[in-house]
Design a protein around this motif. Structure first.
Motif, PDB file in Angstrom:
ATOM      1  N   VAL A   1       0.833  -1.205   0.000  1.00  0.00           N
ATOM      2  CA  VAL A   1       0.000   0.000   0.000  1.00  0.00           C
ATOM      3  C   VAL A   1       0.869   1.257   0.000  1.00  0.00           C
ATOM      4  CG1 VAL A   1      -1.619   1.351   1.400  1.00  0.00           C
ATOM      5  CG2 VAL A   1      -2.014  -1.094   1.044  1.00  0.00           C
ATOM      6  N   LEU A   2       1.898   1.281   0.821  1.00  0.00           N
ATOM      7  CA  LEU A   2       2.765   2.463   0.873  1.00  0.00           C
ATOM      8  C   LEU A   2       3.534   2.660  -0.426  1.00  0.00           C
ATOM      9  CD1 LEU A   2       4.148   2.366   4.512  1.00  0.00           C
ATOM     10  CD2 LEU A   2       2.380   3.861   3.569  1.00  0.00           C
ATOM     11  N   HIS A   3       3.902   1.554  -1.067  1.00  0.00           N
ATOM     12  CA  HIS A   3       4.644   1.635  -2.327  1.00  0.00           C
ATOM     13  C   HIS A   3       3.819   2.333  -3.411  1.00  0.00           C
ATOM     14  CE1 HIS A   3       7.853   0.628  -5.032  1.00  0.00           C
ATOM     15  NE2 HIS A   3       7.026  -0.004  -5.842  1.00  0.00           N
ATOM     16  N   GLU A   4       2.505   2.240  -3.323  1.00  0.00           N
ATOM     17  CA  GLU A   4       1.621   2.864  -4.304  1.00  0.00           C
ATOM     18  C   GLU A   4       1.457   4.372  -4.079  1.00  0.00           C
ATOM     19  OE1 GLU A   4      -2.004   0.688  -3.908  1.00  0.00           O
ATOM     20  OE2 GLU A   4      -1.180  -1.115  -4.859  1.00  0.00           O
ATOM     21  N   GLN A   5       1.916   4.884  -2.941  1.00  0.00           N
ATOM     22  CA  GLN A   5       1.744   6.300  -2.599  1.00  0.00           C
ATOM     23  C   GLN A   5       2.962   7.098  -3.062  1.00  0.00           C
ATOM     24  OE1 GLN A   5      -1.313   6.852  -1.137  1.00  0.00           O
ATOM     25  NE2 GLN A   5      -1.460   4.627  -1.349  1.00  0.00           N
ATOM     26  N   ASP A   6       2.722   8.332  -3.477  1.00  0.00           N
ATOM     27  CA  ASP A   6       3.854   9.203  -3.768  1.00  0.00           C
ATOM     28  C   ASP A   6       4.214  10.010  -2.512  1.00  0.00           C
ATOM     29  OD1 ASP A   6       1.986  11.278  -3.587  1.00  0.00           O
ATOM     30  OD2 ASP A   6       1.986  11.706  -5.725  1.00  0.00           O
ATOM     31  N   ARG A   7       5.261  10.782  -2.613  1.00  0.00           N
ATOM     32  CA  ARG A   7       5.759  11.538  -1.464  1.00  0.00           C
ATOM     33  C   ARG A   7       4.694  12.464  -0.881  1.00  0.00           C
ATOM     34  NH1 ARG A   7       8.720  15.989   0.383  1.00  0.00           N
ATOM     35  NH2 ARG A   7      10.588  15.420   1.534  1.00  0.00           N
ATOM     36  N   ASP A   8       3.990  13.150  -1.761  1.00  0.00           N
ATOM     37  CA  ASP A   8       2.953  14.082  -1.291  1.00  0.00           C
ATOM     38  C   ASP A   8       1.844  13.356  -0.531  1.00  0.00           C
ATOM     39  OD1 ASP A   8       4.251  16.316  -2.271  1.00  0.00           O
ATOM     40  OD2 ASP A   8       3.194  16.265  -4.194  1.00  0.00           O
TER      41      ASP A   8
ATOM     42  N   ALA B   1       0.914  11.874   7.115  1.00  0.00           N
ATOM     43  CA  ALA B   1       1.566  12.352   8.337  1.00  0.00           C
ATOM     44  C   ALA B   1       0.881  13.608   8.860  1.00  0.00           C
ATOM     45  CB  ALA B   1       3.049  12.607   8.078  1.00  0.00           C
ATOM     46  N   GLU B   2       0.447  14.475   7.955  1.00  0.00           N
ATOM     47  CA  GLU B   2      -0.230  15.707   8.367  1.00  0.00           C
ATOM     48  C   GLU B   2      -1.559  15.434   9.055  1.00  0.00           C
ATOM     49  OE1 GLU B   2      -0.138  19.283   6.668  1.00  0.00           O
ATOM     50  OE2 GLU B   2       2.019  19.144   6.419  1.00  0.00           O
ATOM     51  N   GLU B   3      -2.204  14.323   8.690  1.00  0.00           N
ATOM     52  CA  GLU B   3      -3.486  13.957   9.296  1.00  0.00           C
ATOM     53  C   GLU B   3      -3.325  13.395  10.709  1.00  0.00           C
ATOM     54  OE1 GLU B   3      -5.524  11.228   6.747  1.00  0.00           O
ATOM     55  OE2 GLU B   3      -5.642  12.657   5.095  1.00  0.00           O
TER      56      GLU B   3
END
Length: 79
Positions: free
Chosen positions: A29-36, A42-44
């Motif tokens: 799941v994390l691999h599918e996410q980009d940096r933003d 993290a902001e949430e």
């Protein structure tokens, strides 16, 4: 965290309590996410979640560093 709750609901039938299953899902799941997207997650987080995430990360990195050092320079038993 809402994101974790959503991922858990999506994959809960696939978990059998084995840490490897959980690791595979999380990494996938994390691999599918980009940096933003990762920064958005993290902001949430509230302060306690962010603290726990950072503490867990730092502890794991320190463990790896110690393990790598132990592999390079094994302790000599002087007895």
């Amino acid at each position: 965290m809402r994101f974790i709750d959503e991922v858990y609901e999506l994959y809960k039938g696939h978990f059998n309590g084995d840490e490897e299953d959980i690791t595979a899902v999380v990494v996938g799941v994390l691999h599918e996410q980009d940096r933003d997207a990762l920064l958005g997650l993290a902001e949430e987080m509230d302060e306690e979640e962010l603290f726990h995430m950072m503490a867990t990360y730092m502890i794991e990195v320190m463990k790896r560093k110690v393990a790598m050092e132990d592999e390079q320079f094994p302790a000599v038993n002087l007895h």
